[in-house]
Structures are given as structure tokens and as C-alpha cells.
Design an enzyme around this catalytic site. Sequence first.
Site, short mmCIF file in Angstrom:
data_model
loop_
_atom_site.label_atom_id
_atom_site.label_comp_id
_atom_site.label_asym_id
_atom_site.label_seq_id
_atom_site.Cartn_x
_atom_site.Cartn_y
_atom_site.Cartn_z
NE ARG A 133 -10.52 6.96 -3.71
CZ ARG A 133 -12.12 7.50 -4.17
NH1 ARG A 133 -12.40 8.35 -4.36
NH2 ARG A 133 -12.77 6.74 -3.60
CG ASP A 153 -9.30 -2.95 -4.59
OD1 ASP A 153 -7.65 -2.64 -3.40
OD2 ASP A 153 -9.43 -3.41 -4.49
CE1 TYR A 183 -12.63 -7.21 1.92
CE2 TYR A 183 -11.56 -9.22 1.11
CZ TYR A 183 -11.76 -7.82 1.59
OH TYR A 183 -10.35 -7.58 2.29
NE ARG A 198 -7.47 5.52 2.13
CZ ARG A 198 -7.97 4.74 2.81
NH1 ARG A 198 -9.99 5.06 2.89
NH2 ARG A 198 -8.20 3.82 3.51
NE ARG A 214 -4.15 -1.55 0.01
CZ ARG A 214 -5.68 -1.45 0.87
NH1 ARG A 214 -5.27 -0.60 1.83
NH2 ARG A 214 -6.29 -2.56 0.76
O1 1CP Z 1 0.20 0.19 -3.33
C1 1CP Z 1 -0.68 -0.38 -3.38
O2 1CP Z 1 -0.77 -1.26 -2.85
C2 1CP Z 1 -1.50 0.09 -3.87
C3 1CP Z 1 -2.94 -0.76 -4.93
C4 1CP Z 1 -3.52 -2.02 -3.80
C5 1CP Z 1 -3.61 -2.70 -3.51
C6 1CP Z 1 -1.77 -3.92 -3.45
C7 1CP Z 1 -4.85 -1.37 -3.31
C8 1CP Z 1 -4.99 0.22 -3.20
N1 1CP Z 1 -5.40 -2.18 -2.37
C9 1CP Z 1 -4.50 -2.87 -2.60
C10 1CP Z 1 -5.04 -4.46 -2.09
C11 1CP Z 1 -6.00 -5.34 -1.48
N2 1CP Z 1 -7.03 -4.09 -1.85
C12 1CP Z 1 -5.86 -6.37 -0.42
C13 1CP Z 1 -4.62 -7.44 -0.49
C14 1CP Z 1 -3.99 -6.35 0.94
C15 1CP Z 1 -4.12 -6.03 2.06
O3 1CP Z 1 -4.79 -6.87 2.39
O4 1CP Z 1 -4.72 -5.25 2.17
C16 1CP Z 1 -7.16 -5.87 0.05
C17 1CP Z 1 -8.15 -7.47 1.35
C18 1CP Z 1 -8.01 -5.42 -0.61
C19 1CP Z 1 -9.63 -4.40 -0.20
C20 1CP Z 1 -9.71 -3.69 -0.23
N3 1CP Z 1 -9.57 -2.52 -1.05
C21 1CP Z 1 -10.06 -2.83 1.03
C22 1CP Z 1 -10.71 -3.41 2.37
C23 1CP Z 1 -10.37 -3.89 3.40
C24 1CP Z 1 -10.40 -4.44 4.72
O5 1CP Z 1 -10.64 -4.57 6.08
O6 1CP Z 1 -11.87 -5.09 4.09
C25 1CP Z 1 -10.41 -1.30 0.46
C26 1CP Z 1 -10.67 -0.75 1.45
C27 1CP Z 1 -10.10 -1.26 -0.67
C28 1CP Z 1 -9.86 0.28 -1.48
C29 1CP Z 1 -8.37 0.73 -1.78
N4 1CP Z 1 -7.05 -0.23 -2.35
C30 1CP Z 1 -7.18 0.53 -2.37
C31 1CP Z 1 -6.01 1.81 -1.37
C32 1CP Z 1 -5.39 2.89 -2.10
C33 1CP Z 1 -7.63 1.74 -1.20
C34 1CP Z 1 -8.77 3.14 -0.36
C35 1CP Z 1 -9.90 3.13 -1.03
C36 1CP Z 1 -9.07 5.32 -1.12
O7 1CP Z 1 -7.97 5.80 -1.39
O8 1CP Z 1 -10.46 5.37 -1.50
#
Ligand code: 1CP
Length: 352
Positions: free
Chosen positions: A46, A83, A159, A37, A33
Site C-alpha cells: 500500500r 473495492d 455513497y 491493513r 477484508r
Molecule cells: O480482503 C478483502 O475483503 C479486500 C477487498 C475489499 C472488499 C471486499 C475492500 C478493500 N473493500 C471491500 C468492500 C467494501 N468497501 C465494502 C463492503 C464491505 C464492508 O462493509 O466492509 C464497503 C462498505 C467499502 C467502502 C470502503 N472502502 C470504505 C468505507 C467504509 C465505511 O465505513 O463507509 C473504505 C475506507 C474503503 C477502503 C478500502 N477498501 C478495501 C481496503 C483494504 C480499504 C482500506 C483502504 C487502504 O488500505 O488504504
Amino acid sequence: MPNSKPDSQIPRKPFLRALGGERLGHPPIWLMRQAGRYLPEYRAIRGKVSGFLELCYTPELAVEVTLQPIRRYGFDAAILFSDILVVPHALGQAVRFEEGEGPRLDPVRDVAGLKRLGMEGMHDRLAPVYETVRRLVRELPDTVALIGFAGAPWTIATYMVEGGSSRDFALARGWGFRDSQGFGRLIDLVTEATAAYLIRQADAGAEVLQLFDSWAGVLSEDEFRRWAIAPAARIVKAVKARHPDVPIIGFPRGAGIMYEAYVAETGVDAVSLDSTVPLEWAARALQSRVTIQGNLDPLVLLTGGSVLENGARRILDVLGKGPLIFNLGHGIVKETPPEHVARLIEIVRGRS
Ligand code: 1CP
């Protein structure tokens, strides 16, 4: 004469060397990540789009946010900005990201629901992601490796079945117990789609692939073998058949001692450790087989100061004797001060 060196003399990217099993003077570093943010420049972009998926599906913006942490910090690897939930979306499931609430999906809870999903048209929906990869290949500095990724089938299935994030995963696990054949069909669909998706990312130029099994840690031994190890092994086999030289990093977060079976049985080239994994055990049980990635606690990075210095140095001391990629044990926390990330990189690169 430019470009007169034979390929074997061109120094490979440090990140790829570590994945090939080399121990380097200091380990390469990137953070899960790393685009997100905690960075003001991410929040600015964003704010320009209405939905998060729009950001993932607009190559120009996705390239920009992928490059932001590379420009700011000079990480050794960039991870494609997207994502894991684009896969269920591409399979035909409704997926929305609601502000401050996380993802929402129209849940699939039985075989009838499954019949509404499929791989036809999947690659057309994912085409903007492949385009982002192609553009990144052109834009990244030539010392920085490009990581593509996908969610592992179990994590994606949670999910899809729960309809969003979950605390206990009771619906997904319950389906697996009650009707393991039906749930197995969901896992099979996601396994096949994920392999195809990762192959396309590698076709487009991704040099490394990471499989995120963020919720593997809630599975019992039998479930872990069936829903985490077996699908990962099938994905690794399918991807390697097309791209034998693209290393694959597995991240079965929370797997505990099952990390050992995961490493032995999936064929991954590297394993990403969560912060609960004891370092000496990992050095002994895992690092002789694969490159280790990890595993600083994201809350230690958030805290900074001597907590950060000590936490990072302990990982370097214990795991730095073998092939290592420095990373967190999970994604960076959004409140993390950007200066703490800069300091971590100095520590890892040996500047006091
Ligand atoms: O730099 C990076 O790593 C950005 C790319 C990236 C990756 C590899 C994002 C952007 N998401 C992910 C993977 C991801 N997404 C995972 C696996 C890694 C982990 O466990 O953290 C998972 C479970 C998700 C699902 C997800 N996406 C959630 C839910 C998390 C949960 O607790 O259930 C959420 C809130 C997101 C949104 C998201 N994805 C990525 C960002 C930067 C965001 C935030 C949303 C935003 O900026 O509005």
C-alpha cells in the site's frame, strides 16, 4: 496417468461443496477484508502506491495483495482485491480515497446529476479488475476458491448520494421518500451495472460472487423490500441466466428478521450473517434453505484469548450441524493481531 479421472471424481473445493449445501467435517473459512491493513505485507505494498484506487486498478499489485492472506493462512477462499466503489467510478462519478478519512465522491442528488452517469465505457474502466481475476485463476492453489464481489445497489447508492460514508443516510433515504421514481432510476442504473460487472467477473473466472449490502440495516421494511430485496433479486436472476453454476452469497448486513425474506425472495445460494443475528434462529429460519456464512464478531477476533475460543466454538456448535462457511460478521478490524487469525483457523479446523 494424470487427469484421467472423470470430472465427477475430482474432489471439489471445500468452499464450493459447502455452497452446494454439504456439511463438511469442519467448515471452510475465509474472512471479510482478509487482505488489508492488519497485515504488514499489505501495508508494505500500500505504501508503494499513491492512491488506493491505483492499487485496485494495477493487476500485478491487486493479485499480490489478494494472495497475501492465502499464503500466510491457507484460507479456503480468496476474495478479489478491489473495492465496491469502483462501480460508481466506472459509471463516471469522481471517487477519491483520502488518507484516514474514507471515500469521497462528487455527490449525485437528483435526476439531473444522474444524467451525467452511464454504462458506456464502464467495462473499459473495469478491465484491470477483470485482468486481476484472470491472473488469480492461474495463480491460486487448486483447493482455494476465488470470490468476486460487488456492492449491492442500496449500499452503492448511499455513497453516491451522500458523497462518502454517512451516519444517518438522510440524503439517500430522503431522496427515496421524496422522489422514489427518481431515486429508483439511480437504483436501476446501479442494478444493471452491477449485474453486468458480476457477469464479467464470472466470465473471467470468479467461481463465487458476493453482494455486499453493508448498509441494508438502516432500511425500514418497505424500503428494504424496494431497495435491498428487489435489486438483489434482479441481479441474481441476470447473473444466473449467464452463469447458472456460480453460487451467489448475499450480505444484507443488519437486516434482522428481514434476513428471512431476503433469503426467500432473492434467490441467493448463501447468506452472510452479521454478528447480531442469533445463532439458533439462523439455524432454524435460514439454514434449512441456504448455506450460512458468518458470523464471529470482528471485535471478538481482535480480543483473542478465551473470548475468541468461546465465540468461535459457539458458532461451530450451533451452525456446524448444517452447511456453514466460517467468517466474521463484518470486515476484520485493522488493529487485529495477525496471530489471532492464525488461532481462529486452528479452532475452526479442529486443532486444539
Ligand atoms: O480482503 C478483502 O475483503 C479486500 C477487498 C475489499 C472488499 C471486499 C475492500 C478493500 N473493500 C471491500 C468492500 C467494501 N468497501 C465494502 C463492503 C464491505 C464492508 O462493509 O466492509 C464497503 C462498505 C467499502 C467502502 C470502503 N472502502 C470504505 C468505507 C467504509 C465505511 O465505513 O463507509 C473504505 C475506507 C474503503 C477502503 C478500502 N477498501 C478495501 C481496503 C483494504 C480499504 C482500506 C483502504 C487502504 O488500505 O488504504
